[in-house]
Design an enzyme around this catalytic site. Structure first.
Site, PDB file in Angstrom:
ATOM      1  CD  GLU A   1      -7.358  -7.203  38.808  1.00  0.00           C
ATOM      2  OE1 GLU A   1      -7.986  -6.185  39.111  1.00  0.00           O
ATOM      3  OE2 GLU A   1      -6.489  -7.698  39.544  1.00  0.00           O
TER       4      GLU A   1
ATOM      5  CD  GLN B   1      18.799 -14.017  14.860  1.00  0.00           C
ATOM      6  OE1 GLN B   1      19.455 -14.823  14.214  1.00  0.00           O
ATOM      7  NE2 GLN B   1      19.362 -13.087  15.622  1.00  0.00           N
TER       8      GLN B   1
ATOM      9  CG  ASN C   1      18.854 -18.337   4.679  1.00  0.00           C
ATOM     10  OD1 ASN C   1      19.323 -18.079   5.789  1.00  0.00           O
ATOM     11  ND2 ASN C   1      19.216 -17.682   3.578  1.00  0.00           N
TER      12      ASN C   1
ATOM     13  CB  THR D   1     -26.889  -4.432  25.381  1.00  0.00           C
ATOM     14  OG1 THR D   1     -28.014  -3.665  25.810  1.00  0.00           O
ATOM     15  CG2 THR D   1     -27.361  -5.804  24.898  1.00  0.00           C
ATOM     16  CG  HIS D   2     -25.510  -0.144  25.375  1.00  0.00           C
ATOM     17  ND1 HIS D   2     -24.897   0.501  24.335  1.00  0.00           N
ATOM     18  CD2 HIS D   2     -26.592  -0.765  24.843  1.00  0.00           C
ATOM     19  CE1 HIS D   2     -25.583   0.291  23.220  1.00  0.00           C
ATOM     20  NE2 HIS D   2     -26.615  -0.482  23.507  1.00  0.00           N
TER      21      HIS D   2
ATOM     22  CG  ASN E   1      -7.302  -7.485  45.201  1.00  0.00           C
ATOM     23  OD1 ASN E   1      -8.378  -6.968  45.505  1.00  0.00           O
ATOM     24  ND2 ASN E   1      -6.155  -7.108  45.734  1.00  0.00           N
TER      25      ASN E   1
ATOM     26  CE  LYS F   1      13.882 -18.561  14.718  1.00  0.00           C
ATOM     27  NZ  LYS F   1      14.228 -17.370  13.886  1.00  0.00           N
TER      28      LYS F   1
ATOM     29  CE1 TYR G   1      16.462 -15.650   7.943  1.00  0.00           C
ATOM     30  CE2 TYR G   1      18.532 -14.569   7.396  1.00  0.00           C
ATOM     31  CZ  TYR G   1      17.644 -15.054   8.345  1.00  0.00           C
ATOM     32  OH  TYR G   1      17.929 -14.947   9.669  1.00  0.00           O
TER      33      TYR G   1
ATOM     34  CB  SER H   1      19.098 -16.179  17.398  1.00  0.00           C
ATOM     35  OG  SER H   1      19.729 -17.131  16.547  1.00  0.00           O
TER      36      SER H   1
HETATM   37  N1  ARG Z   1      19.444 -17.446  13.515  1.00  0.00           N
HETATM   38  C1  ARG Z   1      18.951 -17.222  12.187  1.00  0.00           C
HETATM   39  C2  ARG Z   1      17.448 -16.912  12.257  1.00  0.00           C
HETATM   40  O1  ARG Z   1      16.827 -17.216  13.219  1.00  0.00           O
HETATM   41  C3  ARG Z   1      19.165 -18.402  11.341  1.00  0.00           C
HETATM   42  C4  ARG Z   1      19.272 -18.106   9.885  1.00  0.00           C
HETATM   43  C5  ARG Z   1      20.549 -17.392   9.576  1.00  0.00           C
HETATM   44  N2  ARG Z   1      20.667 -17.163   8.157  1.00  0.00           N
HETATM   45  C6  ARG Z   1      21.578 -16.327   7.643  1.00  0.00           C
HETATM   46  N3  ARG Z   1      21.565 -16.193   6.352  1.00  0.00           N
HETATM   47  N4  ARG Z   1      22.358 -15.634   8.403  1.00  0.00           N
HETATM   48  O2  ARG Z   1      16.918 -16.332  11.355  1.00  0.00           O
END
Ligand code: ARG
Length: 461
Positions: free
Chosen positions: A290, A322, A110, A155-156, A285, A325, A317, A22
């Site tokens: 848009e 992950q 975690n 309206t509409h 435009n 993100k 967890y 990640s």
């Molecule tokens: N890169 C992981 C995430 O964003 C970090 C946590 C990893 N934890 C584990 N038990 N492998 O979730």
């Protein structure tokens, strides 16, 4: 260097690294990760795990790493580390050796990632709140620039009743105010600290979780370790807030695209927020608008995506998490860009007030006034509504506006209609009669614009 090599006899495959790593996206939390580690090292010293000297060495190294992260000087692209947590630990270990290998005592990635991401969301929400306030300010400035301008209200998408342009601006101010208050609500719920929850069950080292929370600017520690490491409600709420706010921007964009169309011709947009056509030389435009509308798709998708990811995950967890993100980072970026471009569009727009006024007078937008006029003469509203409808049919058949029918013509639909009806049907009268709180009466609207400007100063302070 993986953080978990001991139990393994061979390394990860390239493909596994592609799916698992990640760092390519979670490096955005570098500053937060390092800050969390500084505070964790202090907690370990207080708990007797690190000596004063060891902690000092760690804090010094982490602080200069944090400064580099803040200056954008860390090279993530050529690193093979799994994630930002491994990256920071590996960098620190390269510098300090065994002392750095003590830092992860009693901590898990975690509780670490849950803490980092809360910190990241918190600081981005702070600046998104300011972005929302800037849109409010731009709306109020536009309202002041065109304080006498009148638009047809719809309206509409049919002309319904006229409204002041400032009244239209204030409608979006209300929406953006709700966006701001949703951010503030979320900040309160988000501001609890997972650090010290360990992998899932808590930590065996006697760290002071209240002190950790306070040093990271949290209001309190999370109260249950299982929940602390597996809760992503704060990300979902952020994604929902982004979606709702983007939906507001999208509706505003849609209104403005329509007002800007050749058919309506109510307003001009600045060259700086529009683009041309590669083929048709005459085109200008409304691309910025848009895209404010178009980017809703991915932002709503990110919310839906994480809801589905989280649904059915067992405690605590799981690596699925992950996936929280990339969507959140994207939504935060897009929301920020759209709020900023909304400010530019609003600052650039100018109304063709005459054209707006003519449009506001068309479409029998004063028919309700005729009904209300008859109500004042003692006729029940439902009957008055019917009579006014007949007057509209008559006016259409003669190709005229209601106010251009003679009294004699109007009296063919109802004998009680007199000369005094014209004052009632006049455009400004139609607007200013709506003088109940929240209505489009000129004085109320002007007062509301100034009241909101004053509130804005307080909110910004
Ligand atoms: N890169 C992981 C995430 O964003 C970090 C946590 C990893 N934890 C584990 N038990 N492998 O979730």
């Amino acid at each position: 260097m993986a953080l978990w090599g001991g139990r393994f006899q061979s390394g990860s495959s390239d493909m596994f690294k592609q799916v698992n790593d990640s760092l390519p996206f979670d490096h955005v939390m570098a500053v937060e990760d390092i800050w969390g580690s500084i505070v964790w090292s202090r907690a370990l010293k207080d708990a007797g795990v690190l000596t004063v000297d060891e902690q000092q060495q760690l804090e010094n190294a982490l602080s200069s790493l944090k400064a580099k992260a803040e200056a954008g000087e860390l090279d993530f692209a050529s690193s093979f580390e799994e994630d930002i947590h491994s990256f920071v630990e590996a960098t620190l270990t390269a510098e300090l050796g065994d002392i750095a290998r003590k830092l992860h005592t009693g901590r898990s990635r975690n509780d670490q990632v849950a803490t980092d991401f809360r910190l990241w969301c918190r600081s981005h929400l702070d600046s998104l709140r300011v972005d929302c306030l800037s849109v409010i300010q731009a709306l109020l400035k536009a309202a002041k620039r065109h304080e006498n301008a009148i638009l047809p209200g719809y309206t509409h998408l049919q002309r319904a009743q006229p409204v002041y342009f400032a009244h239209w601006c204030l409608a979006y101010v209300e929406m953006l105010k709700r966006d701001v208050s949703r951010i503030e609500d979320l900040q309160k719920r988000l501001n609890q600290c997972p650090l010290g929850s360990g992998a899932l069950a808590g930590t065996t080292f006697p760290v002071d979780r209240y002190k950790i929370a306070a040093e990271l600017g949290f209001d309190s520690p999370c109260l249950n370790s299982l929940d602390a490491v597996s809760d992503r409600d704060f990300v979902l709420e952020l994604l929902f807030n982004a979606s709702t706010s983007m939906m507001h921007l999208s509706r505003m964009a849609e209104d403005l695209i329509f007002y800007n169309s050749g058919e309506a011709g109510f307003l001009h947009l600045g060259d700086s927020v529009t683009s041309g056509s590669s083929l048709m030389p005459q085109k200008k435009n409304p691309d910025a608008l848009e895209l404010m509308r178009g980017k809703c798709g991915r932002v709503f998708g990110n919310l839906q995506g994480l809801l589905v990811t989280m649904k059915g995950l067992p405690l605590a967890y799981n690596k699925d998490m992950q996936e929280d993100k990339e969507g959140a980072i994207d939504s935060v970026n897009q929301w920020h860009i759209c709020l900023c471009i909304a400010v530019e569009v609003l600052n650039s727009l100018s109304l063709n007030e005459e054209r707006c006024r003519i449009a506001a007078q068309q479409g029998y937008a004063n028919a309700t006034e005729l009904a209300d006029y008859l109500v004042a003469k003692g006729i029940p509203f439902r009957t008055a509504h019917d009579i006014a409808g007949q007057a509209v049919v008559l006016a259409i058949s003669k190709g005229k506006a209601l106010e251009h029918l003679s009294v004699e013509e109007l009296q063919t639909v109802h004998a009680d209609i007199q000369d005094d009806v014209y004052a009632v049907l006049e455009l400004e009268a139609v607007l200013n009669k709506r003088n109940v709180l929240g209505g489009t009466n000129k004085e109320l609207v002007t007062r509301a614009v100034y009241a909101e400007l004053e509130k804005l100063d307080q909110l910004k302070a």
